[in-house]
Design a protein around this motif. Structure first.
Motif, short mmCIF file in Angstrom:
data_model
loop_
_atom_site.label_atom_id
_atom_site.label_comp_id
_atom_site.label_asym_id
_atom_site.label_seq_id
_atom_site.Cartn_x
_atom_site.Cartn_y
_atom_site.Cartn_z
N VAL A 200 26.93 -30.58 -3.71
CA VAL A 200 26.02 -30.37 -4.83
C VAL A 200 24.95 -31.46 -4.85
O VAL A 200 25.05 -32.47 -4.16
N ASN A 201 23.93 -31.24 -5.65
CA ASN A 201 22.85 -32.22 -5.82
C ASN A 201 23.29 -33.30 -6.80
O ASN A 201 23.72 -33.00 -7.91
N ASP A 202 23.19 -34.54 -6.37
CA ASP A 202 23.48 -35.67 -7.26
C ASP A 202 22.70 -36.88 -6.74
O ASP A 202 21.68 -36.73 -6.07
N ALA A 203 23.18 -38.08 -7.04
CA ALA A 203 22.44 -39.29 -6.67
C ALA A 203 22.44 -39.56 -5.17
O ALA A 203 21.65 -40.38 -4.68
N ILE A 204 23.33 -38.90 -4.41
CA ILE A 204 23.40 -39.11 -2.96
C ILE A 204 22.57 -38.04 -2.27
O ILE A 204 22.77 -36.84 -2.49
N ALA A 205 21.66 -38.46 -1.42
CA ALA A 205 20.76 -37.52 -0.75
C ALA A 205 21.52 -36.59 0.18
O ALA A 205 22.48 -36.98 0.84
N ILE A 206 21.08 -35.35 0.24
CA ILE A 206 21.52 -34.39 1.25
C ILE A 206 20.43 -34.35 2.31
O ILE A 206 19.25 -34.15 2.00
N ARG A 207 20.80 -34.55 3.56
CA ARG A 207 19.81 -34.67 4.63
C ARG A 207 20.07 -33.61 5.71
O ARG A 207 21.19 -33.15 5.88
N TYR A 208 19.01 -33.27 6.43
CA TYR A 208 19.15 -32.31 7.51
C TYR A 208 18.46 -32.83 8.77
O TYR A 208 17.50 -33.61 8.70
N ILE A 209 18.98 -32.41 9.91
CA ILE A 209 18.39 -32.81 11.19
C ILE A 209 17.23 -31.87 11.50
O ILE A 209 17.44 -30.65 11.64
N PRO A 210 16.02 -32.39 11.65
CA PRO A 210 14.88 -31.53 11.89
C PRO A 210 14.79 -31.08 13.34
O PRO A 210 15.25 -31.77 14.26
N THR A 211 14.18 -29.93 13.56
CA THR A 211 13.90 -29.46 14.92
C THR A 211 12.67 -30.20 15.44
O THR A 211 11.88 -30.73 14.66
N PRO A 212 12.46 -30.22 16.76
CA PRO A 212 11.23 -30.82 17.29
C PRO A 212 9.97 -30.17 16.74
O PRO A 212 8.95 -30.83 16.56
#
Length: 411
Positions: free
Chosen positions: A90-102
């Motif tokens: 869920v969304n909270d104080a800790i960032a959710i991150r994703y690995i971007p494509t080139p």
């Protein structure tokens, strides 16, 4: 006026750690599920495992059969509880991150923070994989493990005690650690670490606290000292690095985080209870071979548990999760993804390179002979390696040894 004063004080206090406690998710971040057609694996991981998540994630998102990792740093016992319960991401104080494509960001590499995205605002997102960084038996908050949940021992993570570069200290005994971290100001004495404000720690659900505490005869809940506002390895690193009182400053740290910041802080050699000498995790202070972890001389370490839901055959319900686990364990090598190389590059030790084992945090060591050793391969791949393995294609070229990954292993 009173509330404004409290806010200013909070910002001043957290500035010492190089952070301000704000909601990590941005209003303009896209929903994680809207990033494109590449299959997503949602992962919660200890922050010590973030280097591997980023390295492996980059290789996977660029592969011919791409998978995108979306991840959130969580303390080991907290992420394990999320998997056992189960809870959603869920969304909270800790960032959710994703690995971007080139295509999305051609300049991105794993040394940089990945971009953020938002979990589903209504119900969150199912967590496909939890990656902890110590024995789950150390977590006191877990219910009974569900029958459809599997815990697989992954690579070994070592830990240690860091001090500023300007400190004259080079080693610490377990007894010194016990008195430095087990007693409040004025009640314990382990010179020069007597100022509780300068003994930096982690919260009791973090693997760093659990494993380091066990190495010095304490429980994580007994650690005294200063836990940074967001309870992260990065904050401990910043606080130790920037301390104006270097001789009295000490902190807990995963060694793979330390390995990336050797120019900023020092790692102390560690002498365990009943040991005669102190040892670095590596053969020397300058090497990266984790030799003393692998042979049992350096004691603060634990395996990393991979937690996921499985079907009746014992395989992960999500086949992309099974792919990740197999890559990390070295049971699978894709034409464009070598998970074992990513494990080694991130500072972890694959089980196939270990010569000792233990059953719980701080437990006694026993000899271990992996079913398929990768010791030579590991030593040849660590940074600054001078190890040369004999190249092979068959066992017959290895003088009684075994040919694996095109190099000769002793057994």
């Amino acid at each position: 006026m009173r509330s404004r004063t409290k806010t200013l004080l909070a910002i001043t206090a957290t500035a010492a750690f190089g952070v301000v406690m704000l909601r990590a998710s941005r209003a303009d971040a896209a929903p994680c599920t809207s990033l494109g057609s590449i299959p997503i694996v949602f992962i919660e991981n200890g922050d010590t495992q973030e280097p591997l998540v980023k390295l492996l994630g980059q290789a996977l998102v660029k592969s011919a059969t791409p998978v995108r990792i979306v991840y959130k740093n969580r303390r080991t016992c907290d992420l394990a509880l999320d998997m056992y319960t189960p809870n959603k991401m869920v969304n909270d104080a800790i960032a959710i991150r994703y690995i971007p494509t080139p295509a999305e960001n051609p300049a991105w590499d794993p040394s940089q923070p990945p971009p953020t995205c938002e979990a589903d605002a209504t119900s969150g997102n199912t967590i496909d994989l939890g990656i902890g960084a110590t024995f789950l038996s150390s977590c006191t908050n877990l219910p009974a493990k569900p029958a459809d949940l599997s815990v697989t021992a992954g690579p070994v993570q070592s830990y240690g005690f860091i001090v500023p570069k300007a400190s004259s200290q080079v080693a610490m005994t377990a007894e010194e650690g016990y008195f430095a971290y087990g007693w409040a100001d004025g009640t314990g004495s382990a010179q020069p670490w007597t100022d509780q404000a300068l003994r930096f720690s982690r919260g009791p659900t973090a693997s760093t606290a659990l494993t380091c505490a066990a190495a010095i005869g304490l429980k994580a809940s007994q650690l005294k000292g200063t836990v940074p506002p967001n309870n992260t390895s990065t904050e401990v690193l910043t606080a130790v690095k920037n301390s104006a009182t270097p001789e009295a400053t000490i902190g807990l740290m995963g060694t793979e985080v330390y390995d990336q910041h050797r120019g900023d802080v020092k790692l102390l050699a560690f002498q365990g209870f009943k040991q005669l000498y102190a040892y670095y995790p590596d053969k020397t202070a300058a090497s990266f071979d984790k030799q003393n972890v692998r042979d049992g001389h350096y004691l603060p370490w634990a395996p990393t548990p991979y937690i996921t839901r499985v079907d009746g055959s014992g395989k992960a319900v999500n086949p992309n999760v099974q792919r990740i686990i197999d890559l990390v364990l070295g049971d699978r090598v894709d034409p464009d993804v070598n998970g074992l190389e990513q494990v080694i590059a991130s500072g972890l030790v694959p089980e196939c390179a270990m010569g000792v084992q233990r059953e719980f945090d701080g437990g006694n060591l026993s000899l271990y002979s992996p079913p398929e050793s990768c010791a030579c391969y590991f030593e040849s791949k660590v940074p600054q390696s001078q190890k040369t393995c004999k190249v092979c294609t068959t066992d017959g070229e290895c003088s009684g040894g075994k040919c694996r990954r095109n190099v000769c292993e002793a057994k």
